[in-house]
Design an enzyme around this catalytic site. Structure first.
Site, PDB file in Angstrom:
ATOM      1  N   ARG A 169       0.836  -1.203   0.000  1.00 58.09           N
ATOM      2  CA  ARG A 169       0.000   0.000   0.000  1.00 58.09           C
ATOM      3  C   ARG A 169       0.878   1.264   0.000  1.00 58.09           C
ATOM      4  O   ARG A 169       0.611   2.205  -0.733  1.00 58.09           O
ATOM      5  CB  ARG A 169      -0.919  -0.020   1.225  1.00 58.09           C
ATOM      6  CG  ARG A 169      -2.048   0.965   1.108  1.00 58.09           C
ATOM      7  CD  ARG A 169      -2.799   0.993   2.398  1.00 58.09           C
ATOM      8  NE  ARG A 169      -3.540  -0.266   2.610  1.00 58.09           N
ATOM      9  CZ  ARG A 169      -4.799  -0.304   2.975  1.00 58.09           C
ATOM     10  NH1 ARG A 169      -5.462   0.807   3.142  1.00 58.09           N
ATOM     11  NH2 ARG A 169      -5.393  -1.446   3.193  1.00 58.09           N
ATOM     12  N   LYS A 175      -3.065  12.689 -18.018  1.00 60.01           N
ATOM     13  CA  LYS A 175      -2.983  13.571 -19.183  1.00 60.01           C
ATOM     14  C   LYS A 175      -1.558  13.598 -19.725  1.00 60.01           C
ATOM     15  O   LYS A 175      -1.041  12.557 -20.064  1.00 60.01           O
ATOM     16  CB  LYS A 175      -3.527  14.952 -18.804  1.00 60.01           C
ATOM     17  CG  LYS A 175      -4.867  14.911 -18.039  1.00 60.01           C
ATOM     18  CD  LYS A 175      -6.015  14.379 -18.886  1.00 60.01           C
ATOM     19  CE  LYS A 175      -7.252  14.048 -18.042  1.00 60.01           C
ATOM     20  NZ  LYS A 175      -7.771  15.167 -17.260  1.00 60.01           N
ATOM     21  N   ASP A 220      -3.700  23.121  -9.612  1.00 64.51           N
ATOM     22  CA  ASP A 220      -3.869  22.053 -10.590  1.00 64.51           C
ATOM     23  C   ASP A 220      -3.147  22.511 -11.853  1.00 64.51           C
ATOM     24  O   ASP A 220      -3.606  23.397 -12.566  1.00 64.51           O
ATOM     25  CB  ASP A 220      -5.359  21.800 -10.844  1.00 64.51           C
ATOM     26  CG  ASP A 220      -5.590  20.650 -11.832  1.00 64.51           C
ATOM     27  OD1 ASP A 220      -4.663  20.342 -12.606  1.00 64.51           O
ATOM     28  OD2 ASP A 220      -6.705  20.091 -11.831  1.00 64.51           O
ATOM     29  N   TYR A 275     -12.036  22.538 -14.376  1.00 67.07           N
ATOM     30  CA  TYR A 275     -12.355  21.164 -14.751  1.00 67.07           C
ATOM     31  C   TYR A 275     -13.631  20.730 -14.027  1.00 67.07           C
ATOM     32  O   TYR A 275     -13.711  20.793 -12.804  1.00 67.07           O
ATOM     33  CB  TYR A 275     -11.163  20.271 -14.371  1.00 67.07           C
ATOM     34  CG  TYR A 275     -11.420  18.798 -14.517  1.00 67.07           C
ATOM     35  CD1 TYR A 275     -11.576  18.219 -15.772  1.00 67.07           C
ATOM     36  CD2 TYR A 275     -11.494  17.987 -13.400  1.00 67.07           C
ATOM     37  CE1 TYR A 275     -11.799  16.861 -15.900  1.00 67.07           C
ATOM     38  CE2 TYR A 275     -11.712  16.622 -13.516  1.00 67.07           C
ATOM     39  CZ  TYR A 275     -11.876  16.074 -14.774  1.00 67.07           C
ATOM     40  OH  TYR A 275     -12.106  14.726 -14.880  1.00 67.07           O
TER      41      TYR A 275
END
Ligand SMILES: *Cc1c(COP(=O)(O)O)cnc(C)c1O
Length: 379
Positions: free
Chosen positions: A52, A202, A177, A104
């Site tokens: 993890r 992206k 962002d 977004y």
């Protein structure tokens, strides 16, 4: 972490990675979720217990990204939204988030619903209006200021230095962002931002075949970073080894891809601006863009793959143009090597997107082919 190499070198060499067991220049994928202890119950390696958190290939991706962003530390998440959610979950009930308006849509929708459930005050503010944004930060003292620059799909530019200073004075954290620019074009931490976020899905991956998210921080001693690390571990928003492998493979060519995409996007924007069927072009590389000078200060080596334009006529005319394109694939997302086109109004009709707005993600194809495709669709 201070960057000693130029970005092209850092990414091409995956931060100097050599596999210590084999000499391989490419990282090995270790799919194991768990790691053994010896007969005395000692770990073979003390930071390898359970995958993890303990995953070497994810650690390598984080090291490359932290170095590229001049950040103190970075964490990779399974998606961009998982990164945003981990950041927002650090805000206690009763406090305030100031988020840029018209960004977004996935972010806007999730943060609105989250703040509602958590009793967090949400202020949506056009942060490309610097004076109004600074005044709003001073007045509300938000815990987190969240902006997107360039913004998707309006390509608005936020003055990061001015907002970082205002956020510092208000005792908050400025999170950016930076997906549409990416680390080869813009480094928000160098401009004073505290957290950089990317959808690695992206341009960082760049091949439309991996979902990933990134947070990087200017100072890993911030209490908020510990909170985010614990949240990622406990809530389990981790990326798998195979995805991390593909992310690193994609990142090796990031600066070269961004250069070509930016060059192509600039040529497409210039072509569209001169077309009599086009109403307005939104691209920060154009001198006609409202914040071109600021964009030049905040972005290097180009202005990224994302641009929007409005066509003359109505919604049907926009859909007709989109429908006639061949090379630009009608699909959501951005930053891949292949060019994509979207009619955003079809996806988000309530957010003020014009019916005639067409959003492009410009890829690395030959520019003449891209222009020819647009030319035949518009005529
Ligand atoms: C795609 C995108 C996201 C969300 O990323 P996912 O990886 O799809 O979760 C966030 N911000 C921007 C600007 C994006 O384009």
């Amino acid at each position: 972490m201070t960057r000693r190499q130029r970005l092209e070198t850092l990414f091409a060499q995956a931060a100097g990675y050599i596999d210590q067991q084999t000499g391989g220049v490419v990282p090995a994928i270790q799919p194991s979720t768990t790691f053994v202890r010896d007969e005395n119950y000692q770990l073979l390696r003390d930071n390898n217990i359970y995958a993890r958190d303990d995953n070497d290939i994810v650690r390598l991706a984080e090291k490359i990204l932290a170095t590229a962003e001049n950040a103190d530390d970075a964490l990779v998440f399974p998606t961009g939204m998982a990164a945003i959610a981990a950041l927002m979950r650090t805000v206690p009930a009763g406090e305030t988030i100031l988020m840029q308006s018209q960004i977004y849509w996935g972010t806007t929708k999730w943060v609105r619903e989250y703040c509602d459930r958590r009793d967090i005050k949400l202020i949506e503010q056009d942060t490309s209006d610097t004076a109004a944004a600074v005044a709003a930060i001073e007045q509300a003292s938000p815990t987190i200021v969240f902006v997107e620059t360039p913004s998707n799909p309006w390509l608005r530019i936020t003055d990061l230095q001015a907002l970082a200073e205002a956020t510092d004075r208000a005792g908050g954290v400025l999170a950016v962002d930076s997906t549409a620019a990416g680390p080869a074009i813009s480094n928000p931490i160098d401009l004073g931002a505290h957290i950089v976020m990317h959808s690695g899905t992206k341009s960082i991956n760049g091949h439309s075949d991996v979902l990933a998210g990134v947070l990087a921080i200017d100072d890993e001693n911030r209490a908020l970073w510990e909170h985010i690390k614990v949240d990622r571990h406990d809530a389990g928003a981790v990326i798998g080894s195979f995805e991390a492998y593909l992310l690193i493979r994609g990142m090796r060519t990031l600066p070269v891809r961004m250069e070509r995409m930016s060059e192509n996007a600039m040529a497409v924007a210039t072509y569209l601006q001169g077309h009599d069927q086009v109403d307005h072009v939104y691209y920060p590389g154009l001198e006609s863009h409202e914040a071109h000078e600021l964009a030049k200060k905040q972005m290097q080596n180009g202005f990224g793959p994302l641009l929007s334009f409005t066509v003359k006529g109505d919604k049907q005319r926009a859909l007709d143009v989109v429908g006639k394109l061949n090379l630009f694939k009608r699909a959501t997302s951005l930053g891949g090597v292949e060019s994509l086109v979207e009619h955003r109004f079809t996806i988000e009709s309530t957010t003020g997107i014009p019916e005639t707005l067409i959003r492009l993600s410009v890829g690395i194809e030959h520019i003449d082919d891209l222009i020819a495709d647009l030319d035949s669709a518009l005529s």
